[in-house]
Design a protein around this motif. Structure first.
Motif, PDB file in Angstrom:
ATOM      1  N   LYS A 339       0.832  -1.203   0.000  1.00 42.39           N
ATOM      2  CA  LYS A 339       0.000   0.000   0.000  1.00 42.39           C
ATOM      3  C   LYS A 339       0.866   1.253   0.000  1.00 42.39           C
ATOM      4  N   THR A 340       2.136   1.096   0.386  1.00 48.06           N
ATOM      5  CA  THR A 340       3.113   2.167   0.227  1.00 48.06           C
ATOM      6  C   THR A 340       4.192   1.663  -0.709  1.00 48.06           C
ATOM      7  N   VAL A 341       4.325   2.318  -1.852  1.00 47.08           N
ATOM      8  CA  VAL A 341       5.222   1.856  -2.902  1.00 47.08           C
ATOM      9  C   VAL A 341       6.443   2.766  -2.959  1.00 47.08           C
ATOM     10  N   LYS A 342       7.635   2.167  -2.920  1.00 38.47           N
ATOM     11  CA  LYS A 342       8.869   2.892  -3.179  1.00 38.47           C
ATOM     12  C   LYS A 342       9.242   2.653  -4.636  1.00 38.47           C
ATOM     13  N   ALA A 343       9.590   3.711  -5.356  1.00 34.87           N
ATOM     14  CA  ALA A 343       9.845   3.555  -6.788  1.00 34.87           C
ATOM     15  C   ALA A 343      10.776   4.637  -7.307  1.00 34.87           C
ATOM     16  N   ASP A 344      11.434   4.330  -8.417  1.00 33.06           N
ATOM     17  CA  ASP A 344      12.113   5.351  -9.213  1.00 33.06           C
ATOM     18  C   ASP A 344      11.105   5.865 -10.226  1.00 33.06           C
ATOM     19  N   LEU A 345      10.960   7.184 -10.305  1.00 33.47           N
ATOM     20  CA  LEU A 345       9.915   7.793 -11.121  1.00 33.47           C
ATOM     21  C   LEU A 345      10.533   8.723 -12.156  1.00 33.47           C
ATOM     22  N   CYS A 346      10.155   8.532 -13.416  1.00 28.29           N
ATOM     23  CA  CYS A 346      10.518   9.477 -14.491  1.00 28.29           C
ATOM     24  C   CYS A 346       9.319  10.375 -14.736  1.00 28.29           C
ATOM     25  N   TRP A 347       9.466  11.678 -14.464  1.00 25.55           N
ATOM     26  CA  TRP A 347       8.344  12.595 -14.616  1.00 25.55           C
ATOM     27  C   TRP A 347       8.272  13.037 -16.080  1.00 25.55           C
ATOM     28  N   LEU A 348       7.115  12.830 -16.716  1.00 25.38           N
ATOM     29  CA  LEU A 348       6.973  12.994 -18.162  1.00 25.38           C
ATOM     30  C   LEU A 348       6.057  14.154 -18.556  1.00 25.38           C
ATOM     31  N   SER A 349       5.551  14.873 -17.581  1.00 26.51           N
ATOM     32  CA  SER A 349       4.576  15.931 -17.873  1.00 26.51           C
ATOM     33  C   SER A 349       5.217  17.313 -17.788  1.00 26.51           C
ATOM     34  N   GLU A 350       4.700  18.238 -18.588  1.00 22.35           N
ATOM     35  CA  GLU A 350       5.164  19.623 -18.517  1.00 22.35           C
ATOM     36  C   GLU A 350       4.608  20.327 -17.290  1.00 22.35           C
ATOM     37  N   ASP A 351       3.555  19.759 -16.690  1.00 23.63           N
ATOM     38  CA  ASP A 351       3.042  20.266 -15.421  1.00 23.63           C
ATOM     39  C   ASP A 351       3.782  19.568 -14.285  1.00 23.63           C
ATOM     40  N   PRO A 388      17.959  16.237  -2.057  1.00 24.33           N
ATOM     41  CA  PRO A 388      16.555  16.420  -1.677  1.00 24.33           C
ATOM     42  C   PRO A 388      15.818  17.305  -2.695  1.00 24.33           C
ATOM     43  N   ALA A 389      14.508  17.142  -2.759  1.00 22.77           N
ATOM     44  CA  ALA A 389      13.680  17.970  -3.654  1.00 22.77           C
ATOM     45  C   ALA A 389      12.258  17.994  -3.108  1.00 22.77           C
ATOM     46  N   ASP A 390      11.527  19.036  -3.470  1.00 23.85           N
ATOM     47  CA  ASP A 390      10.134  19.134  -3.026  1.00 23.85           C
ATOM     48  C   ASP A 390       9.155  19.109  -4.191  1.00 23.85           C
ATOM     49  N   SER A 391       9.672  19.001  -5.431  1.00 21.52           N
ATOM     50  CA  SER A 391       8.796  18.929  -6.589  1.00 21.52           C
ATOM     51  C   SER A 391       9.547  18.256  -7.736  1.00 21.52           C
ATOM     52  N   LEU A 392       8.799  17.816  -8.747  1.00 25.98           N
ATOM     53  CA  LEU A 392       9.387  17.230  -9.946  1.00 25.98           C
ATOM     54  C   LEU A 392       8.863  17.962 -11.166  1.00 25.98           C
ATOM     55  N   LYS A 393       9.766  18.257 -12.103  1.00 24.85           N
ATOM     56  CA  LYS A 393       9.361  18.875 -13.358  1.00 24.85           C
ATOM     57  C   LYS A 393       9.721  17.940 -14.508  1.00 24.85           C
ATOM     58  N   LEU A 394       9.398  18.354 -15.721  1.00 25.96           N
ATOM     59  CA  LEU A 394       9.584  17.522 -16.909  1.00 25.96           C
ATOM     60  C   LEU A 394      10.984  16.920 -16.959  1.00 25.96           C
ATOM     61  N   ASN A 395      11.052  15.597 -17.146  1.00 24.34           N
ATOM     62  CA  ASN A 395      12.286  14.816 -17.323  1.00 24.34           C
ATOM     63  C   ASN A 395      13.059  14.564 -16.036  1.00 24.34           C
ATOM     64  N   VAL A 433       1.515  11.004 -16.864  1.00 21.09           N
ATOM     65  CA  VAL A 433       2.422  12.038 -16.356  1.00 21.09           C
ATOM     66  C   VAL A 433       3.740  11.471 -15.843  1.00 21.09           C
ATOM     67  N   ALA A 434       3.807  10.148 -15.596  1.00 20.27           N
ATOM     68  CA  ALA A 434       5.047   9.574 -15.064  1.00 20.27           C
ATOM     69  C   ALA A 434       5.083   8.084 -15.332  1.00 20.27           C
ATOM     70  N   ALA A 435       6.307   7.562 -15.404  1.00 26.11           N
ATOM     71  CA  ALA A 435       6.534   6.121 -15.495  1.00 26.11           C
ATOM     72  C   ALA A 435       7.389   5.713 -14.310  1.00 26.11           C
ATOM     73  N   GLY A 436       7.038   4.596 -13.671  1.00 23.46           N
ATOM     74  CA  GLY A 436       7.724   4.212 -12.439  1.00 23.46           C
ATOM     75  C   GLY A 436       8.230   2.789 -12.465  1.00 23.46           C
ATOM     76  N   MET A 437       9.328   2.565 -11.727  1.00 25.66           N
ATOM     77  CA  MET A 437       9.928   1.251 -11.544  1.00 25.66           C
ATOM     78  C   MET A 437       9.943   0.940 -10.049  1.00 25.66           C
ATOM     79  N   ILE A 438       9.248  -0.106  -9.632  1.00 21.46           N
ATOM     80  CA  ILE A 438       9.090  -0.433  -8.220  1.00 21.46           C
ATOM     81  C   ILE A 438      10.392  -1.029  -7.669  1.00 21.46           C
ATOM     82  N   ARG A 439      10.789  -0.565  -6.495  1.00 27.05           N
ATOM     83  CA  ARG A 439      11.986  -1.056  -5.820  1.00 27.05           C
ATOM     84  C   ARG A 439      11.573  -1.663  -4.471  1.00 27.05           C
TER      85      ARG A 439
END
Length: 444
Positions: A339-351, A388-395, A433-439
């Protein structure tokens, strides 16, 4: 320098080698990806006469005189031809006497990295093109690779693409200088070692002139390695193992038409891993109900055993509440419920990602409401350091924590791509908006 390699192909004893190779081209803008694929098709006689005639008369041709603009073989959109860039993923098929190929020509422009991820998700190999005219060579011996080269290599590593070919292109622009080639390859190998890329081969070539693409070049006698097509023909790719734990995401529940006495109830889908036989004990996840295989049906009749890659209908002895999105798994080797997923995420959206918002998470045939609860770290493409980061943008590529409304039956992406990957969908626009790989090693 001949083909460089950092390791040997992993031991695949007991697996059958596949005659089909799926590969993509990747790199920065104008590195020559479309031209390279055009050259491969042209020199391997994979183009029909009417195709040649059409591109020779194309109004957006960028070559002089009667010279064919080979990039037009894959750049089919009008906007692509006008601007001289690749926007969409173009798939082409060709064969040599030794092997069949599916090529994905992917965009180099940063804006279209999401399309590159799409093409890379099913690839066995990636050709990273490096344009020698764009690489900065410093007097102190250091070399600056382009950011897109690093980004696409990072994505290749995240997606676990097995084979990497570094194609140092446009060697004709530097008079086929061996020292320049060797400096570029050495720098790339250093960067690849940081990433953890393993099976790496390098080849100097000119896609425009055809040097070392299909035929060996007499202009680079210092290179004694294989041509690009020889490399592609020699890469070992194996069919999926039937020894993996059984995974069967349910796509559809099939019932009889209401005019028959028997209460037929079959579960339809594609076997994503392992194999199943009549009498096998299964587990229905996420509900964890026990089930026994009664029959395995196809259009050609009943089977005693079905294996990975087959689309079948499974009948069970038990009457259970099973619907689309549930997964039938090996009872002894179930998937991990999360129910809690850890993943590597590629953010694909311009928003940008908004952690306050809900998204739809699509995992195999299951779609659940989800929220990104934390951005643990973001990856710096150039240094491969995380911060560290608090947001994700394109790519952007980041390690994140995601809470899902209903549990997922998942595997680690490195163990099984199909049940270890997912996409995030905007619930308002329905855009991916994103593609993820579960770890799973980091799962909470």
């Amino acid at each position: 320098m001949t083909a460089a390699s950092t390791s040997t192909v992993s031991n695949a004893a007991g697996l059958s080698e596949r005659g089909l190779l799926r590969f993509i081209t990747a790199g920065s803008v104008d590195d020559g990806k479309s031209t390279l694929i055009g050259r491969l098709l042209f020199d391997s006689k994979g183009i029909f006469a009417d195709q040649l005639d059409a591109i020779s008369r194309a109004k957006h041709k960028r070559t002089v005189g009667d010279t064919i603009d080979l990039s037009l073989l894959t750049d089919g959109l009008e906007a692509e031809r006008e601007q001289g860039i690749t926007i969409d993923v173009a798939y082409r098929y060709f064969a040599t006497p030794k092997r069949k190929f599916i090529i994905a020509d992917t965009p180099g422009h940063e804006q279209y990295t999401r399309n590159m991820v799409t093409g890379a998700s099913t690839a066995d190999a990636v050709i990273i093109l490096i344009d020698v005219s764009k690489v900065k060579l410093h007097e102190d011996g250091s070399v600056d690779l382009l950011v897109q080269t690093k980004r696409h290599s990072t994505i290749a590593q995240l997606l676990q693409i097995e084979h990497v070919i570094v194609a140092v292109n446009k060697m004709d622009l530097i008079d086929y200088d061996q020292s320049v080639y060797e400096r570029i390859v050495a720098e790339y190998l250093k960067f690849a070692a940081q990433l953890g890329l393993r099976d790496i081969h390098a080849v100097p070539l000119s896609a425009l002139a055809g040097d070392n693409v299909v035929a060996a070049s007499d202009k680079m006698p210092w290179y004694q390695g294989p041509t690009l097509i020889d490399l592609l023909e020699s890469l070992s790719v194996y069919d999926a193992s039937q020894d993996e734990a059984f995974r069967f995401p349910v796509q559809l529940v099939a019932r009889h038409n209401g005019h028959e006495a028997n209460d037929f109830r079959g579960y339809m889908g594609r076997i994503e891993a392992g194999k199943v036989s009549k009498g096998d004990q299964l587990l229905v996840q996420p509900g964890n109900q026990q089930a026994t295989v009664k029959d395995i049906l196809t259009l050609d009749g009943s089977l005693d055993t079905a294996v990975v890659g087959q689309s079948v209908t499974i009948l069970l002895n038990e009457y259970l509440d099973i619907s689309r999105g549930d997964m039938l798994v090996d009872a002894q080797r179930p998937a991990t419920l999360q129910k809690t997923v850890k993943a590597d995420l590629c953010w694909l959206s311009e928003d940008a990602l908004d952690v306050r918002r809900k998204y739809w998470l699509k995992h195999t045939t299951r779609q659940v409401a989800a929220r990104v609860t934390a951005i643990d770290t973001i990856l710096d493409i150039n240094t491969q350091q995380r911060r560290p980061a608090d947001s994700l943008k394109l790519n952007d590529i980041a390690s994140v924590s995601i809470n899902v409304q209903q549990p997922l039956a998942a595997d680690d992406y490195n163990d099984l791509r199909s049940t270890g990957s997912f996409i995030l969908i905007d619930e308002v626009t329905h855009q991916t908006v994103a593609a993820g790989m579960i770890r799973l090693g980091e799962a909470a």
